[in-house]
Design an enzyme around this catalytic site. Structure first.
Site: not given
Length: 455
Positions: A79, A159, A183
């Site tokens: 990420k 997210s 997330s």
């Protein structure tokens, strides 16, 4: 035989061991899939320029009889709020497009030591969805809008949107996401992949663009629970640069056996569709078939347990982000400069605004503030004492179960782990997950229960 991008880590490892598959072959396969699929999906922000050369080094090690372990030579995506040397770390923001970290995040070093090939960085909701209230899941000013691979036009969750979509689309063997509140769990559900949100402190947060030091953690997003366990074990380690990181008590997965008691949030099951309900009920039946007992539960004060207290995140975000940005050489060095950058570049950077950045910057930034302390005390009281801990003790439970992503917020505030596992698919192609949670350091049990669902 299944395509390479649909195989688990052990399946791929067996082919790497026996040949003729090499890590270079595998890395090239995933780079090609990224090139073909990512222009539509926007799941990957960038690939690593040294991925193929790193794969070659690991192939050479294998040829020399030096295999680092079960992850040796397997490509992984990270990420893009996690520092990786050789590529920018941006949190999806055009303001940080030229920020090249000087060191790998601690967890990235651990993954490299385990033999993973860092394939690149995944898109995310900008600043991990702590920029504004109206930003769609999976959107960032640098990476664009992530698209759901399972069903076009559907929410990606956030997210860690890019990480979830990348695993579902087979753009890497697996990916790393991060979570403050949902997330990992949320996008894993929307992409029908496995997501493990660890106990806060089990994996170092050093080198990760932060929101909340009391809730942040990174974790695996994978095709199988076993793959999640392999990654989790690889990232464990006490890191002096993260005061909250601790040596994990015992990562050995326990035996799942008859007599275990699981608490089920039945009220949340009422939110399911007629098509989803039987998929979740069949998953629960697997536990019962192994002699486990299911107990209906609900928090004694559900409204207060689920209540969102903004003071905790806004105060912690300002302090944490300022500390991270202070080390940025090419980009804003604090939150005030970041806000100014967006104000100066509204067409590129402010498609959805920056309400949360402004709210955080408006706080004193002092964690001794009474409003912050009171909010944090309430979070702990209703997530632990009158939340997860209460239910576990009151009903003598081993773990808690809820459908899909419903209920992720309470264990997130407690700093407790969660594991979400796909248990079936709707007719339209969207997956349905079941999520487990438990007390601090209960990841081994959750992983063992997750494996029982997959068998």
């Amino acid at each position: 035989m299944k395509p390479l991008h649909e195989q688990s880590a052990p399946e791929l490892q067996r082919q790497l061991e026996s040949g003729p598959l090499t890590s270079v072959d595998l890395t090239r396969h995933f780079l090609q899939r990224i090139e073909e699929l990512n222009p539509e999906l926007h799941a990957v922000i960038c690939t690593h320029p040294e991925a193929l050369s790193e794969a070659k080094r690991l192939d050479d090690e294998r040829q020399a009889g030096q295999v680092r372990g079960p992850l040796h030579g397997l490509p992984i995506l990270i990420k893009d709020n996690i520092d990786v040397v050789g590529v920018p770390c941006t949190a999806g923001s055009i303001a940080l497009k030229d920020h090249f970290p000087q060191e790998d995040a601690f967890l990235v070093r651990k993954l490299r030591e385990a033999g993973c090939v860092i394939l690149g960085k995944t898109n995310l909701t900008e600043f991990a969805n702590f920029m504004t209230l109206d930003m769609p899941n999976g959107y960032s000013s640098l990476g664009g809008q992530t698209v759901n691979f399972r069903l076009k036009g559907q929410d990606t969750g956030g997210s860690s949107s890019g990480s979830g979509v990348a695993v579902a689309a087979g753009l890497a063997v697996f990916a790393i996401g991060s979570e403050t509140s949902g997330s990992i769990i949320h996008p894993a559900n929307h992409s029908a992949v496995v997501g493990l949100k660890p106990t806060v402190g089990s994996i170092s947060r050093a080198g990760i663009i932060p929101i909340s030091f009391s809730q942040d953690t990174a974790g695996p997003m994978t095709r199988t629970v076993q793959d999640a366990a392999l990654l989790f074990h690889a990232m464990l380690g006490q890191d002096p640069s993260d005061p909250q990181s601790q040596a994990f008590p015992d990562p050995t997965l326990p035996e799942v056996k008859a007599g275990m008691r699981l608490g089920v949030f039945r009220e949340s099951f009422k939110l399911l569709t007629e098509e989803e309900t039987p998929l979740l009920e069949a998953a629960l039946q697997k536990f019962q078939d192994q002699g486990m007992e299911l107990v209906d539960v609900e928090y004694p004060h559900p409204d207060l347990s689920h209540q969102w207290r903004w003071e905790v995140l806004t105060y912690e975000f300002k302090e944490g982000l300022n500390a991270y940005l202070a080390g940025v050489q090419n980009g804003p060095s604090n939150l005030t400069e970041l806000i100014a950058f967006y104000d100066e570049n509204p067409e590129q950077g402010l498609k959805y605004g920056q309400m949360l950045l402004l709210a955080a910057n408006g706080t004193s930034g002092t964690l001794g503030n009474p409003a912050y302390n009171h909010a944090r005390e309430l979070d702990l009281q209703y997530s632990r004492d009158l939340g997860v801990d209460h239910l576990l003790q009151e009903h003598q439970l081993d773990a808690l179960v809820y459908p899909k992503w419903y209920g992720y917020d309470v264990p997130a505030k407690a700093g407790y782990p969660g594991l979400t596992v796909p248990v079936g698919f709707r007719e339209d192609g969207m997956g349905v997950n079941l999520t487990l949670t438990g007390p601090a350091w209960s990841e081994p049990l959750l992983l063992a229960l997750g494996m029982a669902l997959e068998n």
